[in-house]
Scaffold this motif. Structure first.
Motif, PDB file in Angstrom:
ATOM      1  N   LYS A  84       0.807  -1.212   0.000  1.00 31.92           N
ATOM      2  CA  LYS A  84       0.000   0.000   0.000  1.00 31.92           C
ATOM      3  C   LYS A  84       0.841   1.263   0.000  1.00 31.92           C
ATOM      4  O   LYS A  84       0.453   2.276  -0.596  1.00 31.92           O
ATOM      5  N   GLN A  85       2.008   1.195   0.669  1.00 32.98           N
ATOM      6  CA  GLN A  85       2.789   2.424   0.835  1.00 32.98           C
ATOM      7  C   GLN A  85       4.232   2.307   0.367  1.00 32.98           C
ATOM      8  O   GLN A  85       4.706   3.143  -0.409  1.00 32.98           O
ATOM      9  N   GLU A  86       4.926   1.258   0.831  1.00 30.75           N
ATOM     10  CA  GLU A  86       6.365   1.193   0.566  1.00 30.75           C
ATOM     11  C   GLU A  86       6.679   1.069  -0.916  1.00 30.75           C
ATOM     12  O   GLU A  86       7.490   1.831  -1.458  1.00 30.75           O
ATOM     13  N   VAL A  87       6.058   0.100  -1.586  1.00 31.45           N
ATOM     14  CA  VAL A  87       6.329  -0.095  -3.016  1.00 31.45           C
ATOM     15  C   VAL A  87       5.880   1.107  -3.854  1.00 31.45           C
ATOM     16  O   VAL A  87       6.643   1.588  -4.701  1.00 31.45           O
ATOM     17  N   PRO A  88       4.658   1.627  -3.653  1.00 32.93           N
ATOM     18  CA  PRO A  88       4.255   2.810  -4.432  1.00 32.93           C
ATOM     19  C   PRO A  88       5.196   3.997  -4.253  1.00 32.93           C
ATOM     20  O   PRO A  88       5.474   4.714  -5.220  1.00 32.93           O
ATOM     21  N   LEU A  89       5.706   4.209  -3.028  1.00 32.67           N
ATOM     22  CA  LEU A  89       6.641   5.316  -2.811  1.00 32.67           C
ATOM     23  C   LEU A  89       7.955   5.069  -3.547  1.00 32.67           C
ATOM     24  O   LEU A  89       8.571   6.006  -4.068  1.00 32.67           O
ATOM     25  N   LEU A  90       8.390   3.820  -3.601  1.00 32.23           N
ATOM     26  CA  LEU A  90       9.600   3.495  -4.365  1.00 32.23           C
ATOM     27  C   LEU A  90       9.360   3.678  -5.862  1.00 32.23           C
ATOM     28  O   LEU A  90      10.231   4.169  -6.587  1.00 32.23           O
TER      29      LEU A  90
END
Length: 327
Positions: free
Chosen positions: A86-92
């Motif tokens: 939800k957060q880590e991959v999209p931010l990367l």
């Protein structure tokens, strides 16, 4: 203040933040938040007085990395798997969005090479796909079933074999990036040229429509995942070639960690693509056209939304004026 003086005044602090990011120095969440706020002040100053400077680019990159460090160490308990997707991959994905653009560019170039080569050399498709496969497909086309190859074997057996093969291809696209990205580009080129030749071959036989109805049921997830996996390989290669202000070893560590997470995020899509190919693709020409198109465009929308559009939403939500919510 002159830029040289600004750098000299803050150099030790920035190097200390690099140590924290690389894991050589440990900080608790409160100390990390202080470092982040302090760094944001430096970034704001640099953006104001040295907007086109390499110092501003460096501080912006450093701020992104320390923000991710804060997020990982924050004290709020939550589902790690959910937060990863939800957060880590999209931010990367947002941080490395330029690499996705580069990879899409390479994809178009290599697929076009496959199409053009097949157009001017009719034997090219035999070389790429293999004579036995081409002859079998020609026989299926003559029988009016261009995607007959997908009907062979059991559903579960086919699905398992396909998943294993696709995971292997994806792992190679990623890990070959360790050869300064050259290995990834080579493997990616081969697979894209094969795709271009494959589709052009059906076009020459007047069976492109039939093949598309079958192939792209699983192809949206499979091919898009391949692009993301190649992107991860390029990020890994770039971390070796372009360490920026980090040591080459620290740059590699950061690049490997980030690219591996991006690669890992494609695994569910790859597995689901294999399930679709083993169980659903074989029914493509029998099913209602509307359902067929719904599956194709539905899967394409899901994966493109997650890897292209959602990262901008996630960045706005978690990385812009919402820092206090993560503390």
């Amino acid at each position: 203040m002159r830029e040289v003086a600004f750098i000299k005044q803050n150099k030790e602090k920035w190097l200390g933040i690099e140590q924290v990011i690389s894991g050589k120095m440990k900080k608790n969440p409160d100390e990390l938040s202080y470092l982040y706020i302090n760094l944001i002040n430096d970034l704001s100053f640099s953006q104001t007085y040295y907007p086109k400077s390499k110092t501003t680019i460096y501080l912006n990159h450093l701020a992104t990395l320390i923000f991710q460090k804060i997020y990982k160490t924050k004290r709020v308990e939550e589902n790690k798997l959910l937060s990863f997707y939800k957060q880590e991959v999209p931010l990367l994905m947002y941080q490395y969005r330029k690499y996705l653009l580069y990879t899409f560019g390479l994809f178009i170039i290599f697929v076009s090479i496959g199409v053009i080569s097949s157009h001017y050399d009719r034997d090219f498709v035999m070389i790429i796909l293999g004579e036995d496969y081409v002859n079998m497909t020609l026989e299926n086309i003559r029988k009016g079933n261009a995607i007959g190859v997908y009907e062979s074997g059991s559903t579960w057996g086919s699905a398992l074999a396909i998943i294993k093969n696709n995971l292997t291809v994806g792992a190679k696209l990623f890990i070959y990036g360790i050869f300064a990205g050259v290995g990834t580009i080579y493997a990616f080129a081969y697979n894209c040229i094969m795709l271009g030749s494959f589709q052009y071959f059906f076009q020459t036989q007047g069976a492109l429509s039939q093949s598309a109805r079958g192939i792209w049921i699983h192809g949206a997830f499979e091919i898009f995942s391949m692009i993301i996996e190649a992107m991860a390989g390029l990020i890994l290669g770039a971390s070796i070639l372009f360490p920026k202000t980090f040591s080459r070893l620290n740059s590699f560590k950061i690049g490997f960690k980030d690219s591996f997470k991006i690669f890992l995020s494609t695994v569910p899509f790859t597995i689901f693509a294999g399930i679709l190919e083993g169980y659903v693709t074989r029914e493509a020409l029998k099913m209602n056209l509307a359902l067929n198109l719904f599956i194709i465009f539905g899967t394409l929308f899901l994966i493109s939304y997650y890897f292209i559009f959602y990262p901008f939403i996630a960045n706005k939500k978690y990385n812009s004026n919402n820092f206090e919510k993560l503390l």
